[in-house]
Design an enzyme around this catalytic site. Structure first.
Site, PDB file in Angstrom:
ATOM      1  CG  HIS A   1     117.845 -80.137  36.532  1.00  0.00           C
ATOM      2  ND1 HIS A   1     117.263 -80.313  35.296  1.00  0.00           N
ATOM      3  CD2 HIS A   1     117.739 -81.347  37.161  1.00  0.00           C
ATOM      4  CE1 HIS A   1     116.850 -81.575  35.171  1.00  0.00           C
ATOM      5  NE2 HIS A   1     117.125 -82.214  36.290  1.00  0.00           N
TER       6      HIS A   1
ATOM      7  CD  GLN B   1     113.957 -82.539  39.313  1.00  0.00           C
ATOM      8  OE1 GLN B   1     114.364 -83.335  38.487  1.00  0.00           O
ATOM      9  NE2 GLN B   1     112.973 -82.824  40.153  1.00  0.00           N
TER      10      GLN B   1
ATOM     11  CG  ASP C   1     120.733 -83.154  43.645  1.00  0.00           C
ATOM     12  OD1 ASP C   1     120.597 -84.333  43.259  1.00  0.00           O
ATOM     13  OD2 ASP C   1     121.123 -82.236  42.885  1.00  0.00           O
TER      14      ASP C   1
ATOM     15  NE  ARG D   1     111.852 -83.066  35.319  1.00  0.00           N
ATOM     16  CZ  ARG D   1     113.096 -83.489  35.042  1.00  0.00           C
ATOM     17  NH1 ARG D   1     113.735 -84.264  35.894  1.00  0.00           N
ATOM     18  NH2 ARG D   1     113.714 -83.106  33.937  1.00  0.00           N
TER      19      ARG D   1
ATOM     20  NE  ARG E   1     120.236 -84.433  32.062  1.00  0.00           N
ATOM     21  CZ  ARG E   1     119.644 -85.099  33.064  1.00  0.00           C
ATOM     22  NH1 ARG E   1     120.109 -86.261  33.449  1.00  0.00           N
ATOM     23  NH2 ARG E   1     118.602 -84.591  33.680  1.00  0.00           N
TER      24      ARG E   1
ATOM     25  CB  CYS F   1     116.013 -83.767  41.557  1.00  0.00           C
ATOM     26  SG  CYS F   1     117.751 -84.095  41.916  1.00  0.00           S
TER      27      CYS F   1
HETATM   28  N1   CP Z   1     115.939 -85.667  38.051  1.00  0.00           N
HETATM   29  C1   CP Z   1     116.475 -85.920  36.842  1.00  0.00           C
HETATM   30  O1   CP Z   1     116.698 -85.026  36.022  1.00  0.00           O
HETATM   31  O2   CP Z   1     116.698 -87.243  36.621  1.00  0.00           O
HETATM   32  P1   CP Z   1     117.504 -87.890  35.404  1.00  0.00           P
HETATM   33  O3   CP Z   1     118.947 -87.543  35.594  1.00  0.00           O
HETATM   34  O4   CP Z   1     117.221 -89.355  35.523  1.00  0.00           O
HETATM   35  O5   CP Z   1     116.968 -87.306  34.113  1.00  0.00           O
HETATM   36  N1  NVA Z   2     122.667 -82.479  40.762  1.00  0.00           N
HETATM   37  C1  NVA Z   2     122.354 -83.693  40.044  1.00  0.00           C
HETATM   38  C2  NVA Z   2     120.972 -83.680  39.506  1.00  0.00           C
HETATM   39  C3  NVA Z   2     120.565 -84.953  38.819  1.00  0.00           C
HETATM   40  C4  NVA Z   2     119.197 -84.894  38.239  1.00  0.00           C
HETATM   41  C5  NVA Z   2     123.360 -83.887  38.930  1.00  0.00           C
HETATM   42  O1  NVA Z   2     123.758 -82.916  38.287  1.00  0.00           O
HETATM   43  O2  NVA Z   2     123.741 -85.028  38.688  1.00  0.00           O
END
Ligand code: CP
Ligand code: NVA
Length: 311
Positions: A129, A132, A227, A296, A102, A268
């Site tokens: 992502h 997701q 989101d 997930r 990430r 999400c």
């Molecule tokens: N939806 C998602 O990826 O959540 P986190 O940021 O908690 O991993």
């Molecule tokens: N768009 C959000 C998604 C979190 C899972 C972010 O990047 O924080």
């Protein structure tokens, strides 16, 4: 299909549908996979916070007899600016069987994948992502029976990873996608992503629309998705300006009434009640956000097994 999962732009409709079918199978046949990753290790590199991605990948590995390592990049030589991404990728490929990362910059994931000799999974970058959205499509398949012909309306910050991944995937699997967001490059999807979505939509005969009126985006939708307005990489000092621009796109019960009576609400997560949606919507009967969150776990297992050549 590549041996990595970096964006859903790289994956065909068949590959997406296959992984969803595997996710659904694994969900209902957990014990069959109890040793599927025995003796195998997943390295999880994090530059940003996470609840769902971290816990579902780690639990998924444990439930398949394997092991996962959580690595906070800020504590690594790479995070301290003392080691290149290429050297990290080449080193850890000698230890582990698969990597999930990430990151802020999408180029960091691309570089990791370029130099790694094991599969690399994008666990979220500023740009996309994919895990997701694979989990979300699995959830919709479960709830609606079929994906083709559904209309998904996405409201809010559309210049983000979740929107881009929805745009890559929905038209490929025959779903209409309608976006409601403020005008301007700060909130609209990247033009290249829209162009790619429109090309896929031509092949499947579906629509890809961007509206600046929330009602127009939601009319007749089967799915209403939103989101966070403050994605992990957004600086705190932008909050006021963003909330003013995004305010009209908050998902309310009135807006949900414009969608079909059996429409579902998706997010999400993490979510802020009273911001991108009201509490009434996210805690109401149309919300399926915790089914999304659960899936997930199942889809991560399918992704790991697929990239490891086990499916
Ligand atoms: N939806 C998602 O990826 O959540 P986190 O940021 O908690 O991993
Ligand atoms: N768009 C959000 C998604 C979190 C899972 C972010 O990047 O924080």
């Amino acid at each position: 299909m590549t041996r990595h999962l970096l964006t859903l732009n790289d994956w065909s409709a068949e590959a997406i549908e296959e992984i969803i079918a595997h996710g659904l199978y694994i969900k209902h046949h957990r014990s069959e996979f109890a040793q599927a990753m025995a003796g195998r290790t997943l390295l999880m590199l994090f530059e940003k916070p996470s609840l769902r991605t971290r816990v579902s990948f780690e639990t998924g590995m444990e439930q398949m007899g394997g092991h996962a390592i959580y690595y906070d990049v800020s504590t690594s030589p790479m995070g301290k600016g003392k080691e290149s991404i290429a050297d990290v990728a080449r080193t850890v490929s000698r230890y582990v069987d698969i990597i999930m990362a990430r990151t802020y910059e999408h180029t960091t994931i691309e570089e990791l994948a370029h130099y790694a000799t094991v599969p690399v999974i994008n666990g979220l970058s500023n740009f996309s992502h994919p895990c997701q959205i694979l989990g979300d499509l699995m959830t919709l398949k479960e709830k609606k029976g079929t994906l083709a012909g559904l209309k998904l309306a996405y409201l809010g910050d559309a210049h983000n990873n979740v929107t881009h991944s929805l745009l890559f995937a929905c038209p490929k699997v025959g779903m209409h996608i309608s976006i409601g967001c403020p005008a301007g490059p700060k909130y609209e999807p990247l033009p290249d992503v829209l162009a790619s979505a429109r090309a896929a939509a031509q092949a499947t005969g579906v629509s890809v629309d961007v509206h600046h009126q929330p009602e127009a985006a939601v009319d007749g939708a089967d799915v209403v998705y939103t989101d966070s307005w403050m994605s992990y990489h957004i600086p705190e000092d932008e909050r006021q300006e963003r909330f003013a621009a995004l305010g009209p796109f908050q998902v309310t019960s009135d807006l949900m009434k414009r969608a079909k009576p059996d429409a579902v609400f998706m997010h999400c997560l993490p979510a802020q009640r009273g911001v991108e949606q009201t509490a009434e919507v996210i805690d109401g009967p149309q919300s399926i956000v915790f089914d999304q969150a659960e899936n997930r776990l199942h889809i991560q297992k399918a992704i790991i097994l697929k990239l490891m050549g086990r499916l």
